[in-house]
Design a protein around this motif. Structure first.
Motif, PDB file in Angstrom:
ATOM      1  N   GLU A   1      -6.630  -2.098   5.341  1.00 19.29           N
ATOM      2  CA  GLU A   1      -6.376  -0.306   4.948  1.00 19.29           C
ATOM      3  C   GLU A   1      -5.484   0.230   6.099  1.00 19.29           C
ATOM      4  O   GLU A   1      -5.447  -0.555   7.270  1.00 19.29           O
ATOM      5  CB  GLU A   1      -7.880   0.361   5.081  1.00 19.29           C
ATOM      6  CG  GLU A   1      -8.745  -0.351   3.856  1.00 19.29           C
ATOM      7  CD  GLU A   1     -10.082   0.613   3.653  1.00 19.29           C
ATOM      8  OE1 GLU A   1     -10.092   1.782   4.182  1.00 19.29           O
ATOM      9  OE2 GLU A   1     -10.852   0.171   3.244  1.00 19.29           O
TER      10      GLU A   1
ATOM     11  N   ARG B   1     -10.694  -5.944   2.810  1.00 20.95           N
ATOM     12  CA  ARG B   1      -9.442  -5.095   2.550  1.00 20.95           C
ATOM     13  C   ARG B   1      -8.692  -5.020   3.879  1.00 20.95           C
ATOM     14  O   ARG B   1      -9.224  -4.573   4.820  1.00 20.95           O
ATOM     15  CB  ARG B   1      -9.679  -3.860   1.608  1.00 20.95           C
ATOM     16  CG  ARG B   1     -10.129  -4.268   0.258  1.00 20.95           C
ATOM     17  CD  ARG B   1     -10.712  -2.854  -0.196  1.00 20.95           C
ATOM     18  NE  ARG B   1      -9.511  -2.019  -0.540  1.00 20.95           N
ATOM     19  CZ  ARG B   1      -9.532  -0.735  -0.528  1.00 20.95           C
ATOM     20  NH1 ARG B   1     -10.611  -0.275  -1.025  1.00 20.95           N
ATOM     21  NH2 ARG B   1      -8.604  -0.012  -0.621  1.00 20.95           N
TER      22      ARG B   1
ATOM     23  N   ILE C   1       0.919  -1.117   0.028  1.00 20.21           N
ATOM     24  CA  ILE C   1       0.065   0.054   0.120  1.00 20.21           C
ATOM     25  C   ILE C   1       1.031   1.191   0.025  1.00 20.21           C
ATOM     26  O   ILE C   1       0.684   2.301  -0.576  1.00 20.21           O
ATOM     27  CB  ILE C   1      -0.946  -0.001   1.351  1.00 20.21           C
ATOM     28  CG1 ILE C   1      -2.028  -1.120   1.161  1.00 20.21           C
ATOM     29  CG2 ILE C   1      -1.667   1.385   1.161  1.00 20.21           C
ATOM     30  CD1 ILE C   1      -2.911  -1.166   2.167  1.00 20.21           C
TER      31      ILE C   1
END
Length: 203
Positions: A58, A56, A24
């Motif tokens: 995050e 997901r 990410i």
């Protein structure tokens, strides 16, 4: 309550999450300025990995912003929400109904007070595998030059019998088998929460 937790990426599942966070950071230029913590002791306001209902991983900041009587943000964040009253509180109601999350962890820390003294012992409380702390999140307006990250709180419940002698509250903790069920809207914070926790004095 839950004021600190910890992540040990020696566990394969937590190492996989750490690797996802690194991906990410590579894909999002604005995240490179963040000090994202994916191992070690985690403190309120740290930016950490969190799992959402979309399955997901995050990054979010731990703690809703608190406000003083003048309506200005205070330095003290709101880090926990009582599971028994979370739906009654305007601060948490929308988040727990619509934006639930799971906080991956190896365990958490709690402090036991000595009777008649200001001294406290720090305990490491854990399961025999990685756990997931029940949370909910919301998006707040960023201040200064901060990246506009969602912020989360961890839900708490009365302590399990095995650790009630250390503190009367604990986070709502799930194992890997039942964690994803927390993300379903109909599930209450008490359902399937772990009670067979172990503890030891933290070094």
């Amino acid at each position: 309550m839950c004021g600190r937790y910890y992540i040990e990426i020696s566990d394969a599942a937590l190492k996989e999450i750490a690797d996802e966070i690194l991906r990410i950071m590579t894909d999002h230029e604005e995240y490179k300025q963040l000090q994202i913590k994916f191992e070690g002791e985690i403190f309120p306001t740290n930016v950490v990995p969190v799992k959402t209902a979309s399955d997901r991983i995050e990054v979010m900041r731990w703690g809703f912003s608190g406000f003083n009587q003048g309506g200005k943000r205070s330095a003290q964040p709101i880090i926990n929400a009582r599971s028994e009253t979370v739906l009654e509180k305007p601060t948490f109601r929308k988040a727990v109904l619509e934006q639930r999350c799971l906080v991956p962890a190896s365990g958490y820390y709690e402090w036991k007070k000595h009777l008649g003294s200001s001294l406290k012992d720090k305990y490491q409380i854990h399961h025999d595998a990685p756990v997931y702390l029940a949370g909910c999140y919301r998006l707040e307006r960023a201040i200064d030059d901060q990246v506009n990250l969602p912020r989360f709180v961890i839900l708490t419940k009365p302590a399990a019998e095995s650790i009630a002698g250390i503190h009367d509250r604990m986070p709502v903790v799930f194992d890997g088998q039942h964690a994803s069920q927390w993300l379903l809207e109909g599930m209450s914070a008490a359902d399937y929460a772990l009670s067979d926790l172990q503890f030891e004095l933290a070094s």
